[in-house]
Scaffold this active site. Structure first.
Site, PDB file in Angstrom:
ATOM      1  N   ASP A   6      21.475   4.809 -57.056  1.00 46.95           N
ATOM      2  CA  ASP A   6      21.533   4.536 -58.496  1.00 46.95           C
ATOM      3  C   ASP A   6      21.853   3.055 -58.654  1.00 46.95           C
ATOM      4  O   ASP A   6      22.967   2.623 -58.365  1.00 46.95           O
ATOM      5  CB  ASP A   6      22.639   5.426 -59.098  1.00 46.95           C
ATOM      6  CG  ASP A   6      23.191   4.915 -60.417  1.00 46.95           C
ATOM      7  OD1 ASP A   6      22.475   4.196 -61.132  1.00 46.95           O
ATOM      8  OD2 ASP A   6      24.360   5.248 -60.724  1.00 46.95           O
ATOM      9  N   THR A  10      25.771  -3.019 -63.225  1.00 49.13           N
ATOM     10  CA  THR A  10      26.766  -3.815 -62.521  1.00 49.13           C
ATOM     11  C   THR A  10      26.774  -3.533 -61.024  1.00 49.13           C
ATOM     12  O   THR A  10      26.697  -4.446 -60.215  1.00 49.13           O
ATOM     13  CB  THR A  10      28.184  -3.537 -63.078  1.00 49.13           C
ATOM     14  OG1 THR A  10      28.115  -3.508 -64.498  1.00 49.13           O
ATOM     15  CG2 THR A  10      29.155  -4.611 -62.631  1.00 49.13           C
ATOM     16  N   ARG A  11      26.877  -2.249 -60.659  1.00 51.17           N
ATOM     17  CA  ARG A  11      27.040  -1.897 -59.250  1.00 51.17           C
ATOM     18  C   ARG A  11      25.928  -0.971 -58.792  1.00 51.17           C
ATOM     19  O   ARG A  11      25.196  -0.423 -59.615  1.00 51.17           O
ATOM     20  CB  ARG A  11      28.371  -1.160 -59.051  1.00 51.17           C
ATOM     21  CG  ARG A  11      29.565  -1.875 -59.644  1.00 51.17           C
ATOM     22  CD  ARG A  11      30.853  -1.179 -59.298  1.00 51.17           C
ATOM     23  NE  ARG A  11      31.063   0.063 -60.025  1.00 51.17           N
ATOM     24  CZ  ARG A  11      32.010   0.938 -59.738  1.00 51.17           C
ATOM     25  NH1 ARG A  11      32.823   0.715 -58.714  1.00 51.17           N
ATOM     26  NH2 ARG A  11      32.166   2.028 -60.442  1.00 51.17           N
ATOM     27  N   ILE A  12      25.878  -0.769 -57.469  1.00 48.73           N
ATOM     28  CA  ILE A  12      24.939   0.200 -56.917  1.00 48.73           C
ATOM     29  C   ILE A  12      25.744   1.355 -56.346  1.00 48.73           C
ATOM     30  O   ILE A  12      26.761   1.139 -55.690  1.00 48.73           O
ATOM     31  CB  ILE A  12      24.065  -0.442 -55.821  1.00 48.73           C
ATOM     32  CG1 ILE A  12      23.256  -1.580 -56.437  1.00 48.73           C
ATOM     33  CG2 ILE A  12      23.145   0.592 -55.169  1.00 48.73           C
ATOM     34  CD1 ILE A  12      22.339  -2.284 -55.492  1.00 48.73           C
ATOM     35  N   TYR A  87      11.905  11.290 -77.744  1.00 43.49           N
ATOM     36  CA  TYR A  87      12.322   9.917 -78.101  1.00 43.49           C
ATOM     37  C   TYR A  87      11.125   9.210 -78.746  1.00 43.49           C
ATOM     38  O   TYR A  87      10.000   9.346 -78.258  1.00 43.49           O
ATOM     39  CB  TYR A  87      12.703   9.200 -76.803  1.00 43.49           C
ATOM     40  CG  TYR A  87      13.800   8.151 -76.886  1.00 43.49           C
ATOM     41  CD1 TYR A  87      15.017   8.416 -77.489  1.00 43.49           C
ATOM     42  CD2 TYR A  87      13.609   6.890 -76.283  1.00 43.49           C
ATOM     43  CE1 TYR A  87      16.017   7.451 -77.502  1.00 43.49           C
ATOM     44  CE2 TYR A  87      14.609   5.924 -76.287  1.00 43.49           C
ATOM     45  CZ  TYR A  87      15.818   6.218 -76.903  1.00 43.49           C
ATOM     46  OH  TYR A  87      16.808   5.268 -76.898  1.00 43.49           O
ATOM     47  N   GLY A  94      15.810   4.399 -70.960  1.00 42.59           N
ATOM     48  CA  GLY A  94      16.319   4.026 -69.631  1.00 42.59           C
ATOM     49  C   GLY A  94      16.080   5.133 -68.607  1.00 42.59           C
ATOM     50  O   GLY A  94      16.322   6.302 -68.910  1.00 42.59           O
ATOM     51  N   ASP A  96      17.820   5.805 -66.094  1.00 42.46           N
ATOM     52  CA  ASP A  96      19.092   6.489 -65.794  1.00 42.46           C
ATOM     53  C   ASP A  96      19.343   7.624 -66.787  1.00 42.46           C
ATOM     54  O   ASP A  96      19.789   8.708 -66.426  1.00 42.46           O
ATOM     55  CB  ASP A  96      20.281   5.502 -65.738  1.00 42.46           C
ATOM     56  CG  ASP A  96      20.420   4.602 -66.957  1.00 42.46           C
ATOM     57  OD1 ASP A  96      19.504   4.575 -67.813  1.00 42.46           O
ATOM     58  OD2 ASP A  96      21.453   3.918 -67.066  1.00 42.46           O
ATOM     59  N   ARG A  97      19.010   7.377 -68.056  1.00 43.91           N
ATOM     60  CA  ARG A  97      19.205   8.416 -69.077  1.00 43.91           C
ATOM     61  C   ARG A  97      18.251   9.582 -68.833  1.00 43.91           C
ATOM     62  O   ARG A  97      18.608  10.742 -69.034  1.00 43.91           O
ATOM     63  CB  ARG A  97      18.989   7.816 -70.478  1.00 43.91           C
ATOM     64  CG  ARG A  97      19.962   6.678 -70.778  1.00 43.91           C
ATOM     65  CD  ARG A  97      19.712   6.066 -72.143  1.00 43.91           C
ATOM     66  NE  ARG A  97      20.043   6.984 -73.227  1.00 43.91           N
ATOM     67  CZ  ARG A  97      19.732   6.749 -74.511  1.00 43.91           C
ATOM     68  NH1 ARG A  97      19.090   5.634 -74.848  1.00 43.91           N
ATOM     69  NH2 ARG A  97      20.080   7.617 -75.442  1.00 43.91           N
ATOM     70  N   ASP A 117      27.574   9.119 -70.345  1.00 40.35           N
ATOM     71  CA  ASP A 117      27.717   8.289 -69.151  1.00 40.35           C
ATOM     72  C   ASP A 117      28.517   7.048 -69.528  1.00 40.35           C
ATOM     73  O   ASP A 117      28.029   6.176 -70.244  1.00 40.35           O
ATOM     74  CB  ASP A 117      26.322   7.905 -68.625  1.00 40.35           C
ATOM     75  CG  ASP A 117      26.391   7.059 -67.351  1.00 40.35           C
ATOM     76  OD1 ASP A 117      27.489   6.567 -67.001  1.00 40.35           O
ATOM     77  OD2 ASP A 117      25.349   6.872 -66.717  1.00 40.35           O
TER      78      ASP A 117
END
Ligand code: ATP
Ligand code: PAU
Ligand code: K
Length: 244
Positions: A6, A10-12, A87, A94, A96-97, A117
């Site tokens: 993922d 900011t981060r993985i 949508y 996104g 991720d969503r 999230d």
């Protein structure tokens, strides 16, 4: 064995799965990507597939380095997802969503679901019992609120997250902590209450970097799982094999 990744803003975050069990979990920075994947693959030599969902700006090439060792699956809007996307701008939703929504549908069939999230941004995603993805909301995450308050004012300091003593902040620091932390919790509880007014029954899944901090503070009962996105990637991978 499947390696799920993922790439957040900011981060993985990464996890290795064997069926539904997590064998290892990893968090790292973007500039460590190739080195970390290499280390993970040395440790878990039976990994056959890599499933990636990325909203961050990481080069696809970094993953393609591992093409000889693994089948690489980059999730995009073109993949099969287990919901009807209502949508209005599906191409800008996104990834991720979409993964969170898919995970909610696969793990919690035939019911209304709200996924929250709490990461760099907070996202709210609602999928109804007919598996229609309706949308939700995007707002700044906890850390982003602290940084924004400092970056766009002349006088406000950059503070580290702290639990406010009261909703009545009696100093600059306490006022900031109250505004951000209490405001954040009120926002989430407020959204949940609004959904409750409109949908009789639904499950709430809370995930993201601030899951544990929030889970203790919300008045509403939620299902807290900071691994939900990685687990959903693993589930989509299984679903993808069956449906693509
Ligand atoms: N070690 C950490 N580094 C950064 N943020 C952390 C850490 N531990 C907890 N957090 C909290 O997690 C939030 C960031 O969440 P997360 O790590 O899920 O974001 P992300 O990697 O950008 O992913 P996404 O873009 O999917 O939100 C911040 O608001 C912060 O308060
Ligand atoms: C909202 C974020 C930044 C959360 O990671 C991501 O899902 C994204 O870039 N979304 C695109 C906009 C949308 O989902 O409508
Ligand atoms: K997020």
């Amino acid at each position: 064995m499947v390696l799920t990744i993922d790439v957040g803003n900011t981060r993985i975050k990464a996890a290795v799965f064997e069926g539904d069990s997590v064998l290892g979990k990893f968090v790292f920075e973007k500039n460590q990507l190739e080195k970390k994947i290499k280390n993970i693959l040395e440790k878990f030599q039976n990994c056959s597939d890599l499933v990636v969902a990325s909203v961050g700006n990481v080069e696809k090439q970094s993953f393609l380095t591992f093409e000889k060792q693994l089948n690489i699956h980059f999730l995009t809007h073109e993949n099969a997802f287990p919901f009807v996307n209502k949508y209005a701008t599906p191409k800008t939703l996104g990834i991720d969503r979409m993964v969170l929504a898919a995970g909610a549908v696969l793990q919690f069939p035939k019911q209304n679901r709200l996924v929250i999230d709490a990461g760099t941004c907070v996202t709210y995603d609602f999928i109804d019992e007919s598996d229609h993805y309706l949308g939700g909301a995007i707002s700044p995450g906890l850390q982003l609120r602290y940084e924004t308050l400092h970056n766009f004012t002349a006088k406000l300091p950059l503070l580290e997250l702290e639990v406010p003593e009261s909703y009545i902040g009696n100093s600059t620091a306490q006022s900031i902590h109250s505004g951000i932390v209490n405001g954040f919790v009120y926002e989430i509880d407020g959204f949940i209450d609004e959904y409750r007014r409109n949908f009789s029954n639904f499950i709430i899944i809370l995930t993201g970097g601030d899951t544990d901090f929030l889970a203790k503070r919300l008045k509403n009962t939620i299902f807290a799982n900071s691994n939900f996105l990685l687990e959903s990637l693993n589930q989509i991978f299984q679903y993808k094999i069956d449906n693509d």
